[in-house]
Design a protein around this motif. Structure first.
Motif, PDB file in Angstrom:
ATOM      1  N   PRO A  85       0.840  -1.203   0.000  1.00 40.64           N
ATOM      2  CA  PRO A  85       0.000   0.000   0.000  1.00 40.64           C
ATOM      3  C   PRO A  85       0.877   1.256   0.000  1.00 40.64           C
ATOM      4  CG  PRO A  85      -0.756  -1.555   1.652  1.00 40.64           C
ATOM      5  CD  PRO A  85       0.524  -2.105   1.107  1.00 40.64           C
ATOM      6  N   GLY A  86       0.505   2.209  -0.818  1.00 39.75           N
ATOM      7  CA  GLY A  86       1.318   3.417  -0.943  1.00 39.75           C
ATOM      8  C   GLY A  86       2.348   3.302  -2.050  1.00 39.75           C
ATOM      9  N   GLY A  87       2.517   2.113  -2.564  1.00 36.70           N
ATOM     10  CA  GLY A  87       3.486   1.893  -3.640  1.00 36.70           C
ATOM     11  C   GLY A  87       2.818   1.392  -4.908  1.00 36.70           C
ATOM     12  N   ASP A 114      10.176   4.526   1.009  1.00 32.44           N
ATOM     13  CA  ASP A 114      10.834   5.655   0.329  1.00 32.44           C
ATOM     14  C   ASP A 114       9.785   6.519  -0.356  1.00 32.44           C
ATOM     15  OD1 ASP A 114      12.712   7.319  -0.658  1.00 32.44           O
ATOM     16  OD2 ASP A 114      13.369   5.989  -2.283  1.00 32.44           O
ATOM     17  N   THR A 115       9.112   7.349   0.359  1.00 34.33           N
ATOM     18  CA  THR A 115       9.305   7.647   1.765  1.00 34.33           C
ATOM     19  C   THR A 115       8.360   6.796   2.618  1.00 34.33           C
ATOM     20  OG1 THR A 115       7.607   9.350   1.607  1.00 34.33           O
ATOM     21  CG2 THR A 115       9.857  10.037   1.234  1.00 34.33           C
ATOM     22  N   VAL A 116       8.695   6.679   3.904  1.00 37.43           N
ATOM     23  CA  VAL A 116       7.848   5.917   4.818  1.00 37.43           C
ATOM     24  C   VAL A 116       6.490   6.608   4.908  1.00 37.43           C
ATOM     25  CG1 VAL A 116       7.596   5.115   7.191  1.00 37.43           C
ATOM     26  CG2 VAL A 116       9.861   5.154   6.122  1.00 37.43           C
ATOM     27  N   PRO A 117       5.399   5.860   4.712  1.00 37.65           N
ATOM     28  CA  PRO A 117       4.080   6.507   4.728  1.00 37.65           C
ATOM     29  C   PRO A 117       3.679   6.982   6.124  1.00 37.65           C
ATOM     30  CG  PRO A 117       3.847   4.121   4.535  1.00 37.65           C
ATOM     31  CD  PRO A 117       5.320   4.419   4.442  1.00 37.65           C
ATOM     32  N   ASP A 118       2.788   7.992   6.133  1.00 34.59           N
ATOM     33  CA  ASP A 118       2.316   8.546   7.411  1.00 34.59           C
ATOM     34  C   ASP A 118       1.733   7.467   8.320  1.00 34.59           C
ATOM     35  OD1 ASP A 118       3.107  11.058   6.937  1.00 34.59           O
ATOM     36  OD2 ASP A 118       1.121  11.855   6.421  1.00 34.59           O
ATOM     37  N   ILE A 119       1.023   6.521   7.708  1.00 38.45           N
ATOM     38  CA  ILE A 119       0.365   5.489   8.525  1.00 38.45           C
ATOM     39  C   ILE A 119       1.393   4.716   9.346  1.00 38.45           C
ATOM     40  CG2 ILE A 119       0.410   3.736   6.682  1.00 38.45           C
ATOM     41  CD1 ILE A 119      -2.308   2.808   7.628  1.00 38.45           C
ATOM     42  N   ALA A 120       2.578   4.537   8.794  1.00 41.67           N
ATOM     43  CA  ALA A 120       3.622   3.805   9.522  1.00 41.67           C
ATOM     44  C   ALA A 120       4.306   4.691  10.554  1.00 41.67           C
ATOM     45  CB  ALA A 120       4.648   3.262   8.538  1.00 41.67           C
ATOM     46  N   ILE A 121       4.312   5.994  10.277  1.00 40.56           N
ATOM     47  CA  ILE A 121       4.935   6.920  11.231  1.00 40.56           C
ATOM     48  C   ILE A 121       4.022   7.133  12.438  1.00 40.56           C
ATOM     49  CG2 ILE A 121       5.684   9.324  11.530  1.00 40.56           C
ATOM     50  CD1 ILE A 121       6.464   9.232   8.493  1.00 40.56           C
ATOM     51  N   LYS A 122       2.708   7.309  12.163  1.00 37.81           N
ATOM     52  CA  LYS A 122       1.789   7.719  13.224  1.00 37.81           C
ATOM     53  C   LYS A 122       1.318   6.556  14.096  1.00 37.81           C
ATOM     54  CE  LYS A 122       0.093  11.770  10.776  1.00 37.81           C
ATOM     55  NZ  LYS A 122      -0.811  12.185   9.721  1.00 37.81           N
ATOM     56  N   LEU A 125       3.500   0.204  17.011  1.00 41.37           N
ATOM     57  CA  LEU A 125       3.953  -1.098  16.509  1.00 41.37           C
ATOM     58  C   LEU A 125       2.784  -2.082  16.482  1.00 41.37           C
ATOM     59  CD1 LEU A 125       7.230  -2.836  17.713  1.00 41.37           C
ATOM     60  CD2 LEU A 125       5.129  -4.123  17.338  1.00 41.37           C
ATOM     61  N   ALA A 126       2.014  -2.104  17.552  1.00 41.08           N
ATOM     62  CA  ALA A 126       0.894  -3.060  17.627  1.00 41.08           C
ATOM     63  C   ALA A 126      -0.154  -2.777  16.552  1.00 41.08           C
ATOM     64  CB  ALA A 126       0.255  -3.006  19.017  1.00 41.08           C
ATOM     65  N   ALA A 127      -0.394  -1.490  16.294  1.00 42.51           N
ATOM     66  CA  ALA A 127      -1.391  -1.147  15.265  1.00 42.51           C
ATOM     67  C   ALA A 127      -0.913  -1.574  13.881  1.00 42.51           C
ATOM     68  CB  ALA A 127      -1.669   0.356  15.299  1.00 42.51           C
ATOM     69  N   LEU A 128       0.362  -1.360  13.603  1.00 39.12           N
ATOM     70  CA  LEU A 128       0.912  -1.778  12.304  1.00 39.12           C
ATOM     71  C   LEU A 128       0.849  -3.296  12.160  1.00 39.12           C
ATOM     72  CD1 LEU A 128       4.051   0.559  11.996  1.00 39.12           C
ATOM     73  CD2 LEU A 128       1.745   0.914  11.099  1.00 39.12           C
ATOM     74  N   ARG A 129       1.194  -3.981  13.241  1.00 35.98           N
ATOM     75  CA  ARG A 129       1.100  -5.445  13.243  1.00 35.98           C
ATOM     76  C   ARG A 129      -0.320  -5.877  12.894  1.00 35.98           C
ATOM     77  NH1 ARG A 129       0.861  -7.408  19.088  1.00 35.98           N
ATOM     78  NH2 ARG A 129      -1.228  -6.574  18.736  1.00 35.98           N
ATOM     79  N   ASP A 130      -1.286  -5.248  13.517  1.00 39.09           N
ATOM     80  CA  ASP A 130      -2.672  -5.674  13.323  1.00 39.09           C
ATOM     81  C   ASP A 130      -3.196  -5.344  11.927  1.00 39.09           C
ATOM     82  OD1 ASP A 130      -2.601  -6.699  15.823  1.00 39.09           O
ATOM     83  OD2 ASP A 130      -3.666  -5.036  16.785  1.00 39.09           O
ATOM     84  N   ILE A 166       8.750  -0.804  12.148  1.00 34.75           N
ATOM     85  CA  ILE A 166       8.106  -1.541  11.048  1.00 34.75           C
ATOM     86  C   ILE A 166       8.589  -3.000  11.024  1.00 34.75           C
ATOM     87  CG2 ILE A 166       8.013  -1.736   8.530  1.00 34.75           C
ATOM     88  CD1 ILE A 166       8.083   1.373   8.448  1.00 34.75           C
ATOM     89  N   PHE A 167       9.877  -3.201  11.201  1.00 38.30           N
ATOM     90  CA  PHE A 167      10.415  -4.572  11.146  1.00 38.30           C
ATOM     91  C   PHE A 167       9.871  -5.415  12.299  1.00 38.30           C
ATOM     92  CE2 PHE A 167      13.867  -5.458   7.991  1.00 38.30           C
ATOM     93  CZ  PHE A 167      13.592  -4.372   7.168  1.00 38.30           C
TER      94      PHE A 167
END
Ligand SMILES: [Zn+2]
Length: 330
Positions: A85-87, A114-122, A125-130, A166-167
């Motif tokens: 997503p975003g790419g 490149d660049t890291v999307p806002d969703i990953a910045i904001k 970790l748990a939310a990104l995992r989910d 992210i990792f």
């Protein structure tokens, strides 16, 4: 014998992996045959690489023709679209291409770098995992289409906190769903940092594919990645930048001579309009028509080619479902 700890209970014959692959339409057990493990059927990197680096609805029909050709001539069984997503990822178009060609398509979840999307910045970790777990287990958006691998990466800078978040989120999603992780390296020397973070987060590195390692300036660095158990991505076959196709063939031969054939992944990372057959390129046939002949000239056997084009992609994309062994709380 291939040690796929969570593939226990699945049948193995002559070391052929019979594990289930999660395609965009669901889990399938693939018969023998080649899989392109790192490609793009839809992508949009125009924001920093220009208009050629877009595969969109406009290219859908020529991509279908291109893939039909590779299926008919070379027996292609499946292809992994590693856009996120975003790419420029477009699951609905991937689904149509899969149906039209009669080809299994693996779709990726994950986060671009490149660049890291806002969703990953904001997000935490748990939310990104989910988010990733949701796309793998429930469906992408409002669809029933599902992801079958996790794609993450690092940009050209020294990896920092955002990438570690992210990792580690991807590691947790991978462990909880049994899906593999494919990483992008902008600088291949970042591979060991990537492996350190994933291993520390509990990932079995034999279910990780590190991309673009043919760009490694020092071959011994490839050996260091291999020693950790990860798959080695030799995956930009036909790129104009970087090592020539002959140099990449030499790297593969050297890797095989060092006993790495069970860890090598070969693919062409098609991401540009100009590489499609309709536009004068070699398209998704590149690995088969341009590269494998070079390996055969260098003495690589059909058995070894089959391991790299068929067995290894199955191993990386098989779903490993035994959660009890890693002690995950659910
Ligand atoms: Zn790619």
């Amino acid at each position: 014998m291939f040690l796929c700890w969570a593939c226990e209970g699945l049948s193995f014959e002559n070391e052929r992996v019979q594990g289930l692959i999660r395609t965009i339409f669901g889990d399938v057990e693939l018969s023998d045959g080649p899989i392109l493990a790192h490609e793009h059927l839809q992508i949009d990197l125009s924001h920093n690489k220009g208009e050629d680096n877009v595969l969109s609805l406009d290219e859908e029909s020529v991509i279908i023709d291109d893939l039909r050709y590779v299926k008919d001539v070379y027996g292609l069984q499946a292809v992994a679209d590693l856009s996120v997503p975003g790419g420029g990822r477009n699951p609905k178009i991937l689904a149509r291409i899969s149906q039209q060609v009669g080809l299994h398509v693996i779709c990726a979840t994950g986060f671009y770098w490149d660049t890291v999307p806002d969703i990953a910045i904001k997000n935490s970790l748990a939310a990104l995992r989910d988010i990733m777990i949701g796309e793998i287990t429930r469906g992408i958006g409002e669809t029933d289409l599902r992801c079958g691998t996790i794609k993450i990466g690092t940009d050209q800078t020294e990896p920092s906190g955002i990438f570690e978040k992210i990792f580690r989120a991807a590691a947790a999603a991978s462990i909880m769903t049994g899906t593999s992780i494919v990483t992008h390296t902008t600088e291949p020397e970042q591979a060991l940092w990537q492996l350190d973070v994933l291993e520390d987060a509990g990932v079995d590195l034999s279910h990780v594919l590190i991309s673009h390692l043919h760009k490694m300036k020092n071959f011994t660095e490839i050996l260091k990645v291999a020693e950790r158990g990860a798959f080695i991505g030799i995956d930009q076959i036909g790129f104009k930048k970087g090592p020539t196709i002959e140099q990449v063939a030499d790297i593969v031969v050297r890797a095989i001579d060092n006993g790495l054939s069970n860890q090598l992944i070969l693919s062409s990372d098609i991401a540009r309009k100009s590489r499609l057959r309709a536009n004068g390129g070699v398209g998704y046939a590149t690995s088969f028509s341009e590269f494998l002949p070079l390996l055969r000239q260098r003495g690589i056997s059909e058995t070894q080619i089959n391991v790299m084009m068929s067995d290894n992609p199955r191993k990386i994309y098989c779903i490993r479902n035994d959660l009890t062994k890693v002690g995950i709380e659910q």
